[in-house]
Design a protein around this motif. Structure first.
Motif, short mmCIF file in Angstrom:
data_model
loop_
_atom_site.label_atom_id
_atom_site.label_comp_id
_atom_site.label_asym_id
_atom_site.label_seq_id
_atom_site.Cartn_x
_atom_site.Cartn_y
_atom_site.Cartn_z
N LEU A 59 37.48 13.30 61.74
CA LEU A 59 36.21 13.06 62.43
C LEU A 59 35.27 14.25 62.16
CD1 LEU A 59 34.85 11.06 64.46
CD2 LEU A 59 35.68 12.53 66.28
N SER A 108 28.01 6.08 58.69
CA SER A 108 28.92 7.24 58.65
C SER A 108 28.12 8.54 58.65
CB SER A 108 29.78 7.19 57.39
OG SER A 108 28.94 7.29 56.27
N SER A 109 28.85 9.66 58.77
CA SER A 109 28.17 10.96 58.74
C SER A 109 27.61 11.19 57.34
CB SER A 109 29.14 12.06 59.14
OG SER A 109 30.31 11.96 58.40
N THR A 110 28.26 10.61 56.31
CA THR A 110 27.74 10.75 54.94
C THR A 110 26.39 10.05 54.83
OG1 THR A 110 29.98 10.82 54.09
CG2 THR A 110 28.26 10.27 52.52
N TYR A 164 34.62 5.45 63.28
CA TYR A 164 34.64 6.87 63.64
C TYR A 164 33.82 7.13 64.89
CZ TYR A 164 36.88 8.10 59.27
OH TYR A 164 37.78 8.23 58.26
N GLY A 201 31.24 9.78 49.42
CA GLY A 201 31.97 10.00 50.66
C GLY A 201 32.61 11.37 50.68
N LEU A 219 29.88 4.64 53.39
CA LEU A 219 30.37 3.96 54.59
C LEU A 219 29.18 3.73 55.53
CD1 LEU A 219 33.22 3.25 55.69
CD2 LEU A 219 33.20 5.45 56.82
N TYR A 275 36.20 18.82 59.78
CA TYR A 275 36.80 17.86 60.72
C TYR A 275 37.31 18.64 61.93
CZ TYR A 275 37.18 14.66 56.69
OH TYR A 275 36.92 13.86 55.62
N TYR A 288 31.39 5.46 44.87
CA TYR A 288 31.47 5.63 46.32
C TYR A 288 31.12 7.07 46.69
CZ TYR A 288 33.30 5.90 51.03
OH TYR A 288 33.42 6.10 52.38
#
Ligand code: GLU
Length: 477
Positions: free
Chosen positions: A117, A283-285, A89, A332, A280, A359, A330
């Motif tokens: 994104l 990631s943003s998470t 990403y 996310g 992830l 997004y 997970y």
């Protein structure tokens, strides 16, 4: 005077021409925007279900692909589409270089990124985002049988709701009472007590009711029409309840073996040690937990950071595979999790969703494409097209989905059978009274008494004095 009037008139005409309603102003903006949009736009995306997936003909399809086609049509540009080379990403490394789709935008390898994104502060400082085309948050994806869900000792009571169980018990007591009353009132059931013991005592009536539930046909068997009406209605009631119980119990067992783990929130995740959890990488998470000041989320970050080689995954699909194959949760974006839950019946997303985010479509910093994109997205939103695309790509194909929605049988579902029981009991009582009235009439004729006194004598026999009292009264002068 004349000159200044003419000047004012000219200004007014010019002004009216420029702002001839909202439509014209909008058209002017569109015209100007179109001039700034390149004829062919290079677009980057990421392979992420259901946003962009390889179809049967190897061509890309998905929500993002449909959205891009709509935007291109409304803004009037052609595009070439490619999948981001490193499959990422976009995150900044220690030297300040960006990878993924964000990196491609910065290096001008792509004009736009149309993908799930996430709009974040660090990205917003490096690139520009349109208004969000989709809202989401952070959720927990789990396997349904990841831990033993709600197996409990009195699970056999679960098929019916508490209210229904109370209704059944009350109906059973009322029916037994009615059977007892009918057994007394009806002349066919009530033979002369001095010769023969009456069979439908209250305890016998209770026993008779239980017999029907167990399909055993307990003794004594009723002889009078009124008592038989009660028996038939009660059998019907019992059979319907048994069928409903067996059906509901079967789906309860089925549901319970696939039940959602006892994890309902992020706090629950921390309280247990059976299930590993991760997200992830970069990631943003991951960054959400890293930057959070909330103690629970901080602890989640510390756990993931400590076990990063074990619990962080390279892609969402790797995360989903781990959830399905091992004891793994997970963390996310809920919107992607909703998609896999709709496709794989063995997965579940817990209800708690945190960290709302959106997004957006990305372009280089201060790109002239951003404002027309925002307007085009709003148009898609207001026309209901975004909602249509959402429904199209998130269609639920998990046939066993309803299993998760199991609820105990409620009284209103079986309301009809309770009504029939009530009517049957009322009818039986009326018939037994009519039977007794007929008997009283004939005995009144025989004994030359009034019908009323014969009836009250009959009632006295049945509910008043015991046979012993009566015989005593007869013996005494
Ligand atoms: N959409 C996210 C991003 O832009 C990746 C998924 C996630 O954070 O769970 O980085």
């Amino acid at each position: 005077m004349d000159k200044s009037f003419m000047l004012l008139l000219a200004v007014a005409i010019l002004w009216c021409g420029c702002t001839d309603g909202e439509g014209n102003a909008g058209d002017l903006f569109k015209e100007r925007a179109k001039r700034q949009i390149p004829k062919t736009v290079t677009v980057t995306t990421i392979l992420e279900q259901p946003f962009a997936m390889k179809g049967e003909s190897e061509a890309l399809e998905g929500y993002a692909i449909d959205l891009l086609a709509e935007l291109a049509q409304s803004m009037g540009f052609n595009y070439t589409l490619h999948v981001v080379k490193d499959g990422k990403y976009g995150a900044k490394d220690q030297e300040g270089n960006w990878n993924g789709m964000v990196g491609e935008i910065i290096r001008k390898e792509a004009d736009l990124a149309v993908a799930p994104l996430t709009i974040t502060v660090v990205r917003e400082n490096a690139i520009s985002f349109s208004t969000p085309f989709m809202q989401t948050g952070i959720g927990i994806l789990l396997k349904k049988d990841a831990t033993s869900g709600g197996s409990y000792l009195f699970g056999f009571l679960s098929p019916f709701s508490k209210e229904l169980w109370i209704g059944i018990i009350v109906s059973y007591l009322i029916t037994s009472l009615c059977l007892f009353l009918v057994g007394r009132l009806s002349p066919c059931e009530w033979t002369d007590p001095s010769n023969e013991q009456n069979k439908f005592t209250f305890l016998n009536s209770l026993w008779y009711g239980i017999g029907a539930f167990t399909l055993q046909g307990a003794e004594p068997q009723p002889k009078a029409l009124s008592a038989r009406i009660i028996a038939v209605i009660w059998w019907l009631f019992s059979i319907t309840l048994l069928a409903a119980y067996i059906g509901s119990f079967a789906s309860y067992i089925n549901n319970n073996t696939n039940s959602a783990p006892n994890i309902q929130s992020f706090e629950d995740l921390l309280k247990q040690d059976k299930i590993e959890f991760g997200t992830l990488r970069n990631s943003s998470t991951f960054n959400f937990f890293k930057n959070s000041k909330n103690p629970t989320y901080r602890m989640i970050y510390e756990y993931m950071d400590k076990k990063k080689d074990q619990v962080l995954v390279k892609s969402f699909s790797e995360g989903v595979q781990r959830v399905r194959k091992s004891n793994y949760a997970y963390l996310g974006e809920s919107i992607s999790q909703d998609f896999v839950v709709a496709k794989h019946c063995d997965l579940v997303r817990v209800p708690e969703v945190i960290g709302g985010r959106g997004y957006g479509i990305a372009a280089e910093l201060d790109s002239p494409l951003i404002r027309p994109l925002t307007i085009a997205i709003l148009e898609q939103f207001e026309s209901g097209n975004l909602e249509y695309l959402r429904q199209k790509w998130w269609e639920n194909t998990c046939s066993a989905q309803t299993q998760g929605d199991w609820v105990p049988v409620q009284p209103h579902t079986l309301g009809g059978i309770f009504l029939i029981l009530g009517i049957g009991l009322g009818l039986a009582l009326i018939i037994s009274i009519i039977e007794l009235v007929c008997k009283s009439k004939s005995s009144a004729n025989q004994e030359k008494k009034s019908c009323c006194s014969a009836f009250s004598d009959e009632m006295g026999h049945r509910f008043g004095k015991t046979p012993n009292q009566e015989s005593l009264e007869k013996v005494q002068p």
